[in-house]
Enzyme design. Structure first.
Site, PDB file in Angstrom:
ATOM      1  N   TYR A   1       2.459  20.185 -23.388  1.00 56.42           N
ATOM      2  CA  TYR A   1       1.813  19.268 -24.322  1.00 56.42           C
ATOM      3  C   TYR A   1       0.481  18.811 -23.745  1.00 56.42           C
ATOM      4  O   TYR A   1       0.278  18.759 -22.532  1.00 56.42           O
ATOM      5  CB  TYR A   1       2.705  18.108 -24.748  1.00 56.42           C
ATOM      6  CG  TYR A   1       3.312  17.200 -23.692  1.00 56.42           C
ATOM      7  CD1 TYR A   1       2.535  16.357 -22.910  1.00 56.42           C
ATOM      8  CD2 TYR A   1       4.701  17.126 -23.538  1.00 56.42           C
ATOM      9  CE1 TYR A   1       3.100  15.492 -21.990  1.00 56.42           C
ATOM     10  CE2 TYR A   1       5.286  16.257 -22.626  1.00 56.42           C
ATOM     11  CZ  TYR A   1       4.477  15.445 -21.856  1.00 56.42           C
ATOM     12  OH  TYR A   1       5.038  14.577 -20.939  1.00 56.42           O
ATOM     13  N   CYS A   2      -0.461  18.566 -24.643  1.00 53.79           N
ATOM     14  CA  CYS A   2      -1.843  18.208 -24.295  1.00 53.79           C
ATOM     15  C   CYS A   2      -2.436  19.176 -23.269  1.00 53.79           C
ATOM     16  O   CYS A   2      -2.875  18.769 -22.193  1.00 53.79           O
ATOM     17  CB  CYS A   2      -1.924  16.770 -23.778  1.00 53.79           C
ATOM     18  SG  CYS A   2      -3.602  16.079 -23.841  1.00 53.79           S
TER      19      CYS A   2
END
Length: 289
Positions: free
Chosen positions: A150-151
């Site tokens: 994620y990110c």
């Protein structure tokens, strides 16, 4: 125009230390972001160096890009189903998770018109500081994008191919905040699983012009697991401070001057308005009080 030396800010420097435990604010969510902007302005004006530690309790920190999901409200319901509150931060990027096992830390550094800091140089300061802080355990991290985390970003920090930290930057006039979240301990699989489910609910298989990651929980881990040691958020903070002390840096408690508090209050109100605008009826009123 010149660029700062990579090692300049990590050796023989004077730092003011700000941390969640000393904040004179009852709000422990939006306050962190409002204070960051206030400290950025202070650093730019007075050309000082600041360390900012801000661990949070359970909190999903959304980027403004996340609000562009075609089924954003459905995605928020997923976060609620995990029992997690959420806010939209005042910068770009994508969702990350904060809880008692995650350390959020910022190097807030000055620059001037004569001596600008490149984006990569800012990332490299943090990359070097974290590696210097963990090298005693026999491993160092690499910095490259872990696409199914994620990110994801160019300066994802990983060991053995598994991401444990991500770095971002925020810049205001003559100030640069290099911010990192470090998944120190806890259940990283569950954190990633939640964000995976968030994007699946927010996209429902649709193709959009913005890129959102297909999160694979196996692509991420905690620093504790990757180093094979017992580690806590407090211990990680101590490792960072110890590294700077060993590099002949002086670290003193930061004061909350009237100027910092005034800028903080302005930033807090902006964060409230942004979250009201982005989240509408979905805003968590308890977090914004």
């Amino acid at each position: 125009m010149t660029t700062t030396d990579k090692k300049d800010f990590l050796t023989n420097h004077y730092y003011k230390l700000y941390e969640a435990a000393t904040m004179p604010f009852s709000n422990q969510t939006i306050s962190h972001f409002a204070l960051t902007d206030s400290l950025l302005r202070y650093v730019g004006k007075y050309q000082k160096n600041i360390l900012h530690f801000w661990p949070t309790s359970n909190l999903v920190i959304l980027g403004m890009m996340d609000t562009k999901l075609p089924y954003f409200k459905d995605a928020l319901e997923v976060i609620k189903s995990y029992g997690q509150p959420y806010i939209v931060r005042n910068s770009g990027g994508l969702a990350v998770v904060g809880d008692e096992g995650v350390l959020n830390f910022s190097l807030i550094l000055p620059e001037s018109l004569e001596q600008k800091m490149s984006i990569d140089t800012g990332y490299e300061y943090m990359f070097q500081l974290i590696n210097d802080s963990i090298k005693q355990y026999g491993k160092i991290s690499k910095a490259y994008e872990i696409k199914d985390s994620y990110c994801p970003g160019d300066f994802d920090l990983s060991i053995d191919g598994k991401k444990f930290a991500g770095i971002s930057q925020r810049r205001l006039k003559n100030g640069v905040a290099i911010m990192i979240y470090i998944s120190v301990t806890g259940n990283q699989f569950k954190r990633a699983e939640m964000i995976r489910d968030f994007y699946e609910a927010g996209l429902k298989g649709e193709t959009v012009k913005w890129h959102f990651p297909s999160v694979n929980p196996e692509a991420m881990s905690t620093l504790e697991e990757l180093l094979g040691i017992s580690l806590s958020v407090d211990k990680m903070k101590e490792l960072i401070l110890s590294t700077l002390n060993q590099n002949n840096c002086t670290i003193v408690p930061g004061e909350y001057s009237s100027e910092i508090l005034s800028d903080y209050n302005e930033g807090f109100e902006k964060m409230i308005r942004r979250n009201q605008q982005m989240l509408g009826d979905s805003i968590d009123k308890e977090l914004s009080e």
